[in-house]
Design a protein around this motif. Structure first.
Motif, PDB file in Angstrom:
ATOM      1  N   ARG A  87       0.826  -1.212   0.000  1.00  0.00           N
ATOM      2  CA  ARG A  87       0.000   0.000   0.000  1.00  0.00           C
ATOM      3  C   ARG A  87       0.859   1.260   0.000  1.00  0.00           C
ATOM      4  O   ARG A  87       0.398   2.333  -0.384  1.00  0.00           O
ATOM      5  CB  ARG A  87      -0.924   0.038   1.217  1.00  0.00           C
ATOM      6  CG  ARG A  87      -1.919  -1.102   1.276  1.00  0.00           C
ATOM      7  CD  ARG A  87      -2.684  -1.091   2.564  1.00  0.00           C
ATOM      8  NE  ARG A  87      -1.750  -1.222   3.695  1.00  0.00           N
ATOM      9  CZ  ARG A  87      -2.091  -1.097   4.971  1.00  0.00           C
ATOM     10  NH1 ARG A  87      -3.329  -0.830   5.297  1.00  0.00           N
ATOM     11  NH2 ARG A  87      -1.194  -1.233   5.912  1.00  0.00           N
ATOM     12  N   PHE A  88       2.111   1.127   0.434  1.00  0.00           N
ATOM     13  CA  PHE A  88       2.972   2.296   0.537  1.00  0.00           C
ATOM     14  C   PHE A  88       4.157   2.275  -0.424  1.00  0.00           C
ATOM     15  O   PHE A  88       5.046   3.111  -0.324  1.00  0.00           O
ATOM     16  CB  PHE A  88       3.470   2.448   1.983  1.00  0.00           C
ATOM     17  CG  PHE A  88       2.378   2.837   2.928  1.00  0.00           C
ATOM     18  CD1 PHE A  88       1.779   4.082   2.858  1.00  0.00           C
ATOM     19  CD2 PHE A  88       1.923   1.945   3.884  1.00  0.00           C
ATOM     20  CE1 PHE A  88       0.772   4.448   3.720  1.00  0.00           C
ATOM     21  CE2 PHE A  88       0.916   2.291   4.761  1.00  0.00           C
ATOM     22  CZ  PHE A  88       0.334   3.549   4.678  1.00  0.00           C
ATOM     23  N   GLU A  89       4.171   1.338  -1.361  1.00  0.00           N
ATOM     24  CA  GLU A  89       5.266   1.297  -2.319  1.00  0.00           C
ATOM     25  C   GLU A  89       5.294   2.594  -3.129  1.00  0.00           C
ATOM     26  O   GLU A  89       4.288   3.017  -3.683  1.00  0.00           O
ATOM     27  CB  GLU A  89       5.110   0.100  -3.254  1.00  0.00           C
ATOM     28  CG  GLU A  89       6.315  -0.101  -4.128  1.00  0.00           C
ATOM     29  CD  GLU A  89       6.261  -1.415  -4.884  1.00  0.00           C
ATOM     30  OE1 GLU A  89       6.629  -1.402  -6.064  1.00  0.00           O
ATOM     31  OE2 GLU A  89       5.847  -2.423  -4.283  1.00  0.00           O
ATOM     32  N   LYS A  90       6.440   3.247  -3.139  1.00  0.00           N
ATOM     33  CA  LYS A  90       6.660   4.539  -3.812  1.00  0.00           C
ATOM     34  C   LYS A  90       5.694   5.614  -3.305  1.00  0.00           C
ATOM     35  O   LYS A  90       5.328   6.526  -4.031  1.00  0.00           O
ATOM     36  CB  LYS A  90       6.596   4.403  -5.327  1.00  0.00           C
ATOM     37  CG  LYS A  90       7.743   3.586  -5.887  1.00  0.00           C
ATOM     38  CD  LYS A  90       7.833   3.682  -7.388  1.00  0.00           C
ATOM     39  CE  LYS A  90       9.069   2.921  -7.855  1.00  0.00           C
ATOM     40  NZ  LYS A  90       9.242   2.981  -9.287  1.00  0.00           N
ATOM     41  N   ALA A  91       5.328   5.536  -2.048  1.00  0.00           N
ATOM     42  CA  ALA A  91       4.423   6.516  -1.459  1.00  0.00           C
ATOM     43  C   ALA A  91       5.120   7.855  -1.249  1.00  0.00           C
ATOM     44  O   ALA A  91       6.307   7.918  -0.934  1.00  0.00           O
ATOM     45  CB  ALA A  91       3.892   6.002  -0.116  1.00  0.00           C
ATOM     46  N   VAL A  92       4.352   8.909  -1.446  1.00  0.00           N
ATOM     47  CA  VAL A  92       4.748  10.278  -1.118  1.00  0.00           C
ATOM     48  C   VAL A  92       3.643  10.787  -0.210  1.00  0.00           C
ATOM     49  O   VAL A  92       2.485  10.873  -0.625  1.00  0.00           O
ATOM     50  CB  VAL A  92       4.857  11.160  -2.377  1.00  0.00           C
ATOM     51  CG1 VAL A  92       5.215  12.592  -2.001  1.00  0.00           C
ATOM     52  CG2 VAL A  92       5.861  10.585  -3.364  1.00  0.00           C
ATOM     53  N   ILE A  93       3.990  11.123   1.015  1.00  0.00           N
ATOM     54  CA  ILE A  93       2.976  11.520   1.988  1.00  0.00           C
ATOM     55  C   ILE A  93       3.288  12.914   2.517  1.00  0.00           C
ATOM     56  O   ILE A  93       4.396  13.162   3.018  1.00  0.00           O
ATOM     57  CB  ILE A  93       2.897  10.504   3.147  1.00  0.00           C
ATOM     58  CG1 ILE A  93       2.506   9.137   2.579  1.00  0.00           C
ATOM     59  CG2 ILE A  93       1.918  10.968   4.216  1.00  0.00           C
ATOM     60  CD1 ILE A  93       2.462   8.021   3.579  1.00  0.00           C
TER      61      ILE A  93
ATOM     62  N   GLY B  41      -1.523  10.975   1.446  1.00  0.00           N
ATOM     63  CA  GLY B  41      -0.766  10.381   0.350  1.00  0.00           C
ATOM     64  C   GLY B  41      -0.976  11.118  -0.958  1.00  0.00           C
ATOM     65  O   GLY B  41      -2.096  11.483  -1.306  1.00  0.00           O
ATOM     66  N   LEU B  42       0.122  11.321  -1.679  1.00  0.00           N
ATOM     67  CA  LEU B  42       0.081  12.021  -2.964  1.00  0.00           C
ATOM     68  C   LEU B  42       0.736  11.211  -4.075  1.00  0.00           C
ATOM     69  O   LEU B  42       1.090  11.748  -5.112  1.00  0.00           O
ATOM     70  CB  LEU B  42       0.814  13.370  -2.837  1.00  0.00           C
ATOM     71  CG  LEU B  42       0.328  14.296  -1.732  1.00  0.00           C
ATOM     72  CD1 LEU B  42       1.216  15.518  -1.636  1.00  0.00           C
ATOM     73  CD2 LEU B  42      -1.114  14.688  -1.969  1.00  0.00           C
ATOM     74  N   GLY B  43       0.879   9.911  -3.853  1.00  0.00           N
ATOM     75  CA  GLY B  43       1.597   9.086  -4.811  1.00  0.00           C
ATOM     76  C   GLY B  43       0.731   8.219  -5.706  1.00  0.00           C
ATOM     77  O   GLY B  43       1.224   7.597  -6.632  1.00  0.00           O
ATOM     78  N   ARG B  44      -0.573   8.179  -5.437  1.00  0.00           N
ATOM     79  CA  ARG B  44      -1.494   7.358  -6.241  1.00  0.00           C
ATOM     80  C   ARG B  44      -2.815   8.097  -6.444  1.00  0.00           C
ATOM     81  O   ARG B  44      -3.205   8.915  -5.638  1.00  0.00           O
ATOM     82  CB  ARG B  44      -1.786   6.034  -5.535  1.00  0.00           C
ATOM     83  CG  ARG B  44      -0.600   5.111  -5.493  1.00  0.00           C
ATOM     84  CD  ARG B  44      -1.038   3.693  -5.153  1.00  0.00           C
ATOM     85  NE  ARG B  44       0.095   2.810  -5.234  1.00  0.00           N
ATOM     86  CZ  ARG B  44       0.657   2.227  -4.180  1.00  0.00           C
ATOM     87  NH1 ARG B  44       0.154   2.399  -2.980  1.00  0.00           N
ATOM     88  NH2 ARG B  44       1.700   1.433  -4.332  1.00  0.00           N
TER      89      ARG B  44
ATOM     90  N   GLY C 242       2.791  10.282 -11.267  1.00  0.00           N
ATOM     91  CA  GLY C 242       3.636   9.154 -11.634  1.00  0.00           C
ATOM     92  C   GLY C 242       5.120   9.398 -11.420  1.00  0.00           C
ATOM     93  O   GLY C 242       5.898   8.457 -11.290  1.00  0.00           O
ATOM     94  N   SER C 243       5.527  10.653 -11.371  1.00  0.00           N
ATOM     95  CA  SER C 243       6.950  10.959 -11.181  1.00  0.00           C
ATOM     96  C   SER C 243       7.231  11.654  -9.847  1.00  0.00           C
ATOM     97  O   SER C 243       8.375  11.990  -9.565  1.00  0.00           O
ATOM     98  CB  SER C 243       7.451  11.833 -12.338  1.00  0.00           C
ATOM     99  OG  SER C 243       6.752  13.063 -12.364  1.00  0.00           O
TER     100      SER C 243
END
Length: 186
Positions: free
Chosen positions: A22-28, A42-45, A162-163
């Motif tokens: 759930r947190f892979e490559k997460a940006v929080i 979260g801002l990664g998905r 995505g980036s």
């Protein structure tokens, strides 16, 4: 320079091998962090199959001038609860300033303001949040699960989802190609 004790107002980036898909490559975006625990958005998905216009329609708010932007998956907790992370040029009765960097609002008044063209100039919509109990985030930080960085407004508002993870690491001077899920003790 001493590391800040609390991470409010910073970006939390998941390290490779965090161990929770759930947190892979997460940006929080960390909105609250103290001795009692922590809360971040979260801002990664992106939430699939629902945009901002659909959200407004579900809440019976006329779309008006609101752009039909994607909604972020704010985290695994309370996924039906909505949040707007926004610039500090708008504030409602329930808005909270996060370390003087951005605002956080979870009430319908901000959605109406955005639809009416009188909301904040910059904002991100999210459903759900990430939360940690007392000491939990600190433990995960010590276990190499997360990296904290001040980030920037550009990473928050202008970066493609995505980036965002790689860009946030890059802004901290870290090449993600050199990161590994393996770690040990010295």
């Amino acid at each position: 320079m001493e590391e800040p004790k609390y991470l409010t107002g910073q970006l939390l980036l998941a390290m490779p091998g965090i161990g929770d898909p759930r947190f892979e490559k997460a940006v929080i975006a960390m909105c609250s962090h103290d001795d009692e625990g922590a809360l971040g958005i979260g801002l990664g998905r992106i939430v699939p199959r629902i945009g901002f216009h659909e959200l407004l329609r579900q809440l019976e708010i006329p779309v008006g001038e609101a752009p039909d932007v994607a909604i972020h998956l704010g985290g695994p907790l309370d996924p039906q609860r909505g949040f707007i992370l926004h610039s500090l040029d708008w504030g409602g009765q329930e808005s909270v300033s996060v370390a003087g960097r951005w605002g956080l609002t979870a009430t319908l008044d901000i959605l109406r303001a955005i639809a009416e063209g009188r909301g904040p100039t910059r904002w991100i919509a999210a459903l759900g949040y990430a939360g940690w109990g007392a000491g939990q985030l600190e433990e995960e930080m010590c276990g190499n699960g997360w990296f904290a960085t001040p980030g920037s407004d550009e990473l928050l508002y202008d970066c493609d989802v995505g980036s965002r993870w790689a860009s946030a690491f890059q802004s901290a001077g870290i090449d993600t190609r050199l990161l590994t899920a393996d770690f040990g003790t010295a």
